[in-house]
Design a protein around this motif. Structure first.
Motif: not given
Length: 611
Positions: A13-19, A214-218, A131-137, A58-64
């Motif tokens: 993986s060229s990148r990993s998720r943050f936070s 699908v990112d940080r959604s409920w 923040a990216e990499g943190q769960r939305a609630t 699957v590369l899923s960071a925002m930069v991807d």
């Protein structure tokens, strides 16, 4: 030099998720490098024990998922469908935060590419979301808490999400058009209004779709209605579901229109599904929070990562408990497992917390079920002869409060007359897992492991269970085993370095006088059920007098009481600290020089912030 699972995934993986996600991975990597945490592998290979790990991720960071185009604002009362139809690859569609957009909506195919995604998101700024990499609630949809769920941090509920919902009965609100690709959904509440009749899937495709996040959604149903799927992955490839919250997916027993519910499901299509990533989510469903298989399919989804998720079922769904909630007619929801695989290849289940499951329906409260299935239909057809569950790794997982632990079975899809086997069930690696508070009070057998074969050919084989700390119900079984097929023994069982309570009936028969385990004597049953096996160097705690050491395979260890083990804190096998004290006789007694039982330090690091 041994190549670990974590180093393999980092290298590919060229990148990993943050936070949170990045911190967790770095923490795990440090533990690996210092030797505090290990993942069995073959030198220079992509294997964990006998199981091949996912080849693709699957590369899923925002930069991807770059979207360098225009911003399209859709205010309350605006035409979301028009915005979707007119968006160009690279555009960002911003839905007014706090507004409700009522569908169904068709997400169109636009032939986008890896450098030009379409992002559909709330208009709230990034600073108003996790923040990216943190769960939305649900806090970000203005809901301070949900009854019966773990309390999430929410000091100031805000309507930072935009709501997308159905108008009438049926699937939706988000239907992906065939060929839809390169879409990312951020900060959305996706749901159905309470009282909408009939079951539904919230997000799905009829045909094929690829490159979706699908990112940080409920995503959720209503407390008493039947919403049977959050995201249906059938027909999709390269999909990531990250840092999101799934709740209230259920089917009503006896009177409902559906019988199985899932937060995320796939594996029943005629297209090559995967790779998939399911990471960092809260996953709640009465049936199975994650399910692959269970229907007709001509291919098998491959390369699936299920990482850092919190699996949960609220206790108020269990009839007889205070504040019981079921269907409007009072019937309870159909409860099964947390994770079930009937059709999947190269699956990594790592760093997940799985809490609360019970029996009473067609299951016995097991947290995890591995069971390749050539699904049998009411018409008499067996609709998935090519279904298989192969190369599955389950590691650094904590299972707690359930009717059973991990069940593994290859069974005929129908009865002995018209049922048929699936293709294969093999190469399963299970290690560094804690199984605690398994109890018959959760309407199950309280058993830690079940291993059973019902196929006359291609029998269940090559299962490694290593470094498990497990506490089955003391009145029950450490393991139940059986083989319904005559003259076709299972083979390749490895059961080593585990630290487990044996239970009143330690190694027991799954049923039937003709079964290989009919004698119910550990050494006899294991030898008859498995043509080849390694069963040694386990700490088998408190064996009953009827099954002394002479009745077990040789080279095992038998602490007579829990106190003899030297746990830091046993706590009656429910939420304790199961690391070994420095003076424990089982410290560094593994065949690999590690402590018997699970790597508790590594497990705690892997589960940091998962709850």
């Amino acid at each position: 030099m041994l190549e670990t699972e974590v180093s393999f995934r980092t290298r590919h993986s060229s990148r990993s998720r943050f936070s949170r996600a990045l911190a967790q991975r770095l923490g795990v990597l440090i533990l690996l490098l210092t030797g505090a945490l290990t993942t069995p592998s073959f030198a220079g290979s992509n294997y964990d024990g006998p199981a091949e790990l996912p080849r693709m991720i699957v590369l899923s960071a925002m930069v991807d998922t770059p979207a360098p185009g225009s911003i399209i604002a859709v205010n309350a009362g605006g035409d979301l469908q028009s915005a979707l139809d007119n968006a160009r690859c690279g555009d960002v569609i911003e839905l007014q935060a706090g507004a409700t957009f009522t569908g169904p909506f068709l997400v169109p195919a636009k032939n986008c590419d890896i450098k030009h995604w379409i992002i559909i998101r709330t208009s709230s700024p990034d600073s108003a979301l996790p923040a990216e990499g943190q769960r939305a609630t649900p806090c970000y949809a203005g809901v301070a808490s949900l009854e019966g769920r773990p309390q999430y941090s929410c000091t100031n509920p805000q309507h930072a999400m935009a709501k997308v919902q159905m108008q009438t009965r049926g699937d939706g609100p988000l239907k992906l058009a065939p060929g839809a690709n390169y879409y990312r959904f951020i900060g959305l509440e996706v749901t159905r209004p309470a009282g909408t009749p009939g079951p539904a899937r919230l997000m799905f495709v009829k045909g094929t779709a690829d490159h979706l996040v699908v990112d940080r959604s409920w995503l959720h149903g209503a407390p008493q209605d039947e919403t049977h799927a959050g995201v249906n992955l059938n027909g999709m490839t390269n999909v990531a579901i990250v840092d999101s919250y799934f709740s209230d997916f259920h089917c009503i027993s006896k009177t409902g229109a559906c019988v199985d519910s899932h937060a995320v499901a796939g594996g029943t299509s005629n297209t090559q599904d995967g790779p998939f990533k399911i990471e960092g989510n809260f996953l709640e469903a009465a049936g199975e929070a994650v399910m692959f298989g269970g229907g007709a399919a001509t291919l098998t989804p491959t390369d699936i990562e299920i990482l850092n998720n919190h699996f949960w079922k609220p206790w108020q769904w269990m009839k007889g408990n205070p504040n019981f909630i079921g269907g409007p007619d009072g019937n309870p929801f159909v409860v099964k497992n947390h994770l079930e695989l009937k059709n999947a290849v190269r699956v990594l289940v790592q760093a997940n917390l799985m809490e609360n499951t019970w029996g009473g329906f067609s299951q016995t409260g097991g947290a995890i079920l591995l069971t390749p299935k050539n699904q049998h239909t009411k018409s008499g057809a067996n609709v998935c002869p090519l279904c298989q569950v192969t190369d599955v790794t389950i590691c650094y997982v904590h299972v707690s409060h359930g009717g059973a632990g991990i069940q593994m079975a290859t069974v005929l899809s129908g009865d002995a007359k018209d049922g048929a086997p699936a293709l294969a069930g093999t190469r399963w690696s299970i290690h560094d897992v804690v199984l605690d508070d398994l109890s018959t009070k959760y309407v199950g057998g309280g058993t830690a492991f079940e291993i059973m074969n019902g196929w006359p050919k291609n029998v269940l084989n090559t299962v490694t269970i290593n470094h498990i700390t497990g506490f089955p119900d003391p009145t029950s079984h450490m393991m139940i085993i059986g083989n319904l097929a005559k003259n076709a023994p299972m083979y390749g069982l490895v059961f080593t370095n585990n630290l487990m309570i044996t239970g009143r009936y330690p190694v027991w028969n799954t049923g039937g006088q003709t079964s290989c385990a009919f004698k119910d004597v550990p050494i006899t049953s294991i030898a008859k059920c498995f043509a080849t096996f390694t069963f040694g160097n386990n700490g088998l705690i408190a064996p009953p007098p009827e099954f002394p050491p002479a009745t077990w395979p040789s080279k095992n260890i038998f602490p007579q009481t829990i106190d003899d083990v030297g746990f830091v804190e046993y706590n009656n096998g429910n939420g304790g600290n199961y690391a070994l004290q420095t003076n424990s006789p089982y410290k560094n007694k593994g065949t690999d020089g590690k402590d018997l039982g699970a790597d508790i330090v590594g497990l705690n690091a892997a589960l940091a912030n998962v709850e």
